[in-house]
Write an enzyme that holds these catalytic residues in place. Structure first.
Site: not given
Ligand code: GLC
Length: 751
Positions: A295-297
């Site tokens: 996932t992104d942050y």
């Protein structure tokens, strides 16, 4: 009813069209829908020993504190590593520090599974190359593969296994700060750049100690954020998704990219981080993607804000069931998956698939053979910022620069010049030279400023004056007098204007993309006292510089040119390199024109200057300031003899296109010869032209070269009305020129 039927047909056809590649899953694998790795036996042997807590720990990624790339960091991550609660980390590097972290994971946990260490190595690690939007302007795919290769060598020499790059988001809104990270507005060109980058980072063998796992991001269509406002809603048709935003991701998957990152945004109302269609259907089943999805942050946590999950438990269940493997920083998986499996909201098999893919990456990188293979002090000393790389960095920077204007041939300057003034907020400025997303690059001492580059270039006989003039975000004119005095004394002024590095990249959207502050005012005052003023532009995005184009005789776009910026600019300004860069993103005249890009549709009322009842603005010239593919040279290239070896073609024939390019000016130089195709009548509306070929050639002054292209079914294919991918009989126009606004064309009939 017809509409629904059409949509269903479209989806079915699309699935067929894109199901060209099927995953080579093994029938006997207990975990279904999984591409079986060559390490399958070892992976399954290890998984058989793992407790559910240890499996979930592998899905958890925490951030180290060597860089801040998101909203928060856990301080006590070392405890979690020792407790087997962490499978990967980001924002950590150097041999000593990574050795310490890996040691915690290997020596302090029951099974000793080594950490996977990732970092945003986007345009270099220590040697910082021009920002990706600049590098794309070189139109040199080998060069872009080489810079990724060098970045991988330097990053791996400091303990990094995985880069969160290439960023391949297609972008047509320069208000979005992240346009600096990508290759611009064209899907076909962006796909070629994506392939080059994946090959550069991953090399031909991931198990080597100087290759790293690449991560294609951000899946998908993050660059279509409404109004160019970062993290904003994305709302586009399935057709736009397939025609514009997906191609570079598909190309990266075809190139064997080992991981992919979810985008923050939604697609069709479903956030990408829980978009099962995107991951399980499109990426894995249709495209055969067998890498890991990160996932992104904190993107899992953000599904609560999106309003698709009531709590982190629900968000975590949605994410893993959509095919996500690694949870970056948010700890949703760590805190919820055990309960989710006990409750049956997540199957053991779904968890095992994620664990399998993470372990597969670690096996492929060789981390189980030697967890410390990237912790090599000798490599750390020998392989970072070595002189030949610095020279190459300078060469890349010169090739990324775009000459936007050069009236009365003010450039190149003579090296015998008596007095030159280097003025402006970017004239003697180190900290901004390497731009955003510049990894472990030193921005305080190593970068070469323009002032330094000019002094390095010229003999002591030349007087080199400097004045700041103004700053980025000020209305103060207190520095103007000193700047005007310097300009008055000089034969020529280099006026370095633009943005600071922190005005672009993530979370740096701008509602106005004018020159910040009172830089235009400074330009006017300098030009009043010295007409021989060259604008040296340094910026992370296309800017609306209509005023500069109106008043300045010469403008050189240098972007954020990296560690060797000043030396590279001096190479171009003083003629040691004839600029050949071509824009890969359109420059609008004002923000009101956005989105503006070359491959637009014709509409039913295409702009006609003689007919007010056509698509136009009444308050601005209805063309871009500088179009896609545009860039000048110190010489002049003329195109002639554009011919096809046949006027008509029938599948499976191909057509050979030939064009003669003559260097009719006074300098040797390079030209990017571009081929565009227009489908005049299709089953759906088609762009007025699409880039389908290019060749960068060097021509000595006075010489001519004949360039050839081949057009086959692939170049004429598109997503037809039923969304199947292929060509249609009909009339086409073939354009060849040095910019997307070329009118140099011939007709072609496909039977
Ligand atoms: C950031 C960015 C992403 C980056 C990640 C890790 O939020 O969106 O591109 O790779 O976090 O730094």
């Amino acid at each position: 009813m017809k509409g629904i039927l059409q949509f269903i047909i479209m989806i079915v056809a699309l699935s067929i069209a894109l199901s060209g590649c099927t995953s080579n899953q093994s029938d006997d694998s207990k975990i279904h829908d999984l591409t079986v790795s060559k390490y399958d036996g070892k992976i399954k042997e290890l998984m058989a020993k793992m407790t559910i807590e240890e499996k979930i720990g592998q899905l958890n990624m925490l951030s180290g504190d060597w860089a801040i790339t998101g909203p928060f960091i856990r301080a006590d991550f070392k405890q979690d590593i020792k407790a087997g609660k962490v499978g990967s980390m980001l924002n950590c590097y150097t041999v000593d520090y990574t050795r310490e972290l890996i040691n915690l994971s290997v020596d302090s946990t029951r099974l000793g599974i080594p950490l996977l260490l990732g970092y945003d190595v986007v345009h270099g690690h220590r040697t910082i190359f021009p920002i990706p939007l600049a590098e794309a302007c070189t139109w040199d795919l080998n060069l872009m593969e080489q810079t990724a290769r060098i970045a991988a060598i330097e990053a791996s020499a400091e303990g990094i296994h995985w880069t969160f790059a290439p960023m391949v988001d297609i972008t047509r809104d320069p208000r979005w700060g992240r346009v600096m990270e990508g290759a611009g507005e064209d899907p076909w060109y962006g796909s070629l750049v994506a392939i080059a980058k994946v090959k550069g980072y991953q090399g031909d063998d991931l198990s080597k100690d100087n290759t790293i796992l690449a991560c294609v991001k951000h899946v998908a269509a993050y660059g279509a954020a409404e109004a160019g406002r970062d993290y904003n809603t994305v709302d586009l048709s399935l057709r736009s998704l397939y025609e514009t935003y997906l191609p570079p991701f598909h190309a990266a998957v075809e190139a064997g990219v080992g991981s992919a990152m979810t985008a923050f945004n939604e697609i069709n109302g479903i956030p990408c981080t829980e978009n099962q269609w995107l991951w399980e259907d499109l990426f894995r089943k249709q495209w055969g993607f067998d890498g890991l999805v990160v996932t992104d942050y904190t993107a899992i946590n953000e599904m609560i804000e999106h309003g698709v999950a009531a709590n982190l438990y629900q968000a975590s269940v949605l994410a893993i069931n959509a095919g996500v493997d690694v949870d970056m920083v948010g700890q949703g998986f760590l805190l919820n998956l055990k309960q989710a499996i006990e409750k049956g909201d997540v199957t053991q098999e779904q968890l095992d698939k994620a664990v399998y893919r993470i372990l597969k990456a670690k096996f492929e990188l060789g981390l189980f053979d030697d967890p410390y293979k990237y912790c090599n002090k000798e490599r750390e000393k020998a392989d970072i910022m070595i002189p030949e790389r610095t020279q190459f960095c300078r060469e890349v920077a010169t090739k990324s620069m775009v000459l936007l204007k050069n009236s009365n041939k003010l450039l190149p300057l003579s090296k015998e010049i008596k007095t030159i003034a280097v003025i402006g907020p970017l004239a003697d400025n180190k900290i901004d030279m390497i731009g955003g997303w510049s990894a472990a690059g030193d921005r305080n001492s190593r970068p070469v400023t323009l002032f330094e580059g000019v002094k390095n270039k010229l003999s002591s006989k030349t007087v080199v004056l400097y004045a700041l003039g103004t700053d980025f975000n000020t209305s103060s004119t207190e520095g103007f007098d000193e700047a005007i005095r310097a300009a008055k004394q000089a034969d020529v002024v280099l006026l370095a204007l633009g943005e600071s590095n922190d005005m672009s990249a993530e979370a740096k959207s701008r509602s106005s993309i004018d020159l910040p502050g009172n830089q235009n005012l400074l330009a006017d005052e300098i030009l009043k006292v010295n007409k021989n003023t060259v604008i040296i532009l340094m910026n992370g995005r296309p800017l609306t510089i209509q005023h500069l184009d109106d008043v300045a005789p010469a403008i050189l776009e240098t972007w954020f040119a990296g560690t060797e910026a000043g030396n590279a600019i001096a190479d171009v300004v003083f003629g040691d390199y004839n600029p050949a860069g071509k824009l890969t993103m359109t420059f609008p005249r004002n923000a009101g024109q956005i989105p503006i890009y070359y491959s637009h549709k014709n509409t039913g009322r295409p702009f006609d200057v003689n007919n007010s009842w056509t698509s136009h603005y009444i308050d601005v010239d209805n063309t871009p300031l500088y179009p896609f593919g545009y860039g000048l040279s110190y010489t002049r290239f003329e195109y002639s003899n554009l011919t096809l070896d046949k006027k008509e073609m029938t599948h499976p024939e191909v057509v050979r296109v030939s064009v003669t390019v003559t260097n009719s000016g006074n300098y040797d130089g390079e030209e990017v010869v571009q081929l565009y195709i227009q489908d005049l009548v299709g089953s759906v509306t088609r762009p007025i032209k699409e880039l389908k070929g290019f060749e960068k050639i060097f021509i000595k002054q006075g010489n001519s070269v004949t360039v050839h292209f081949t057009i086959g079914q692939e170049e004429l294919s598109f997503y037809r009305e039923d969304m199947s991918f292929g060509s249609e009989p009909g009339e086409y126009r073939i354009y060849v020129g040095g910019s997307s606004d070329t009118e140099n064309s011939v007709r072609l009939t496909l039977n």
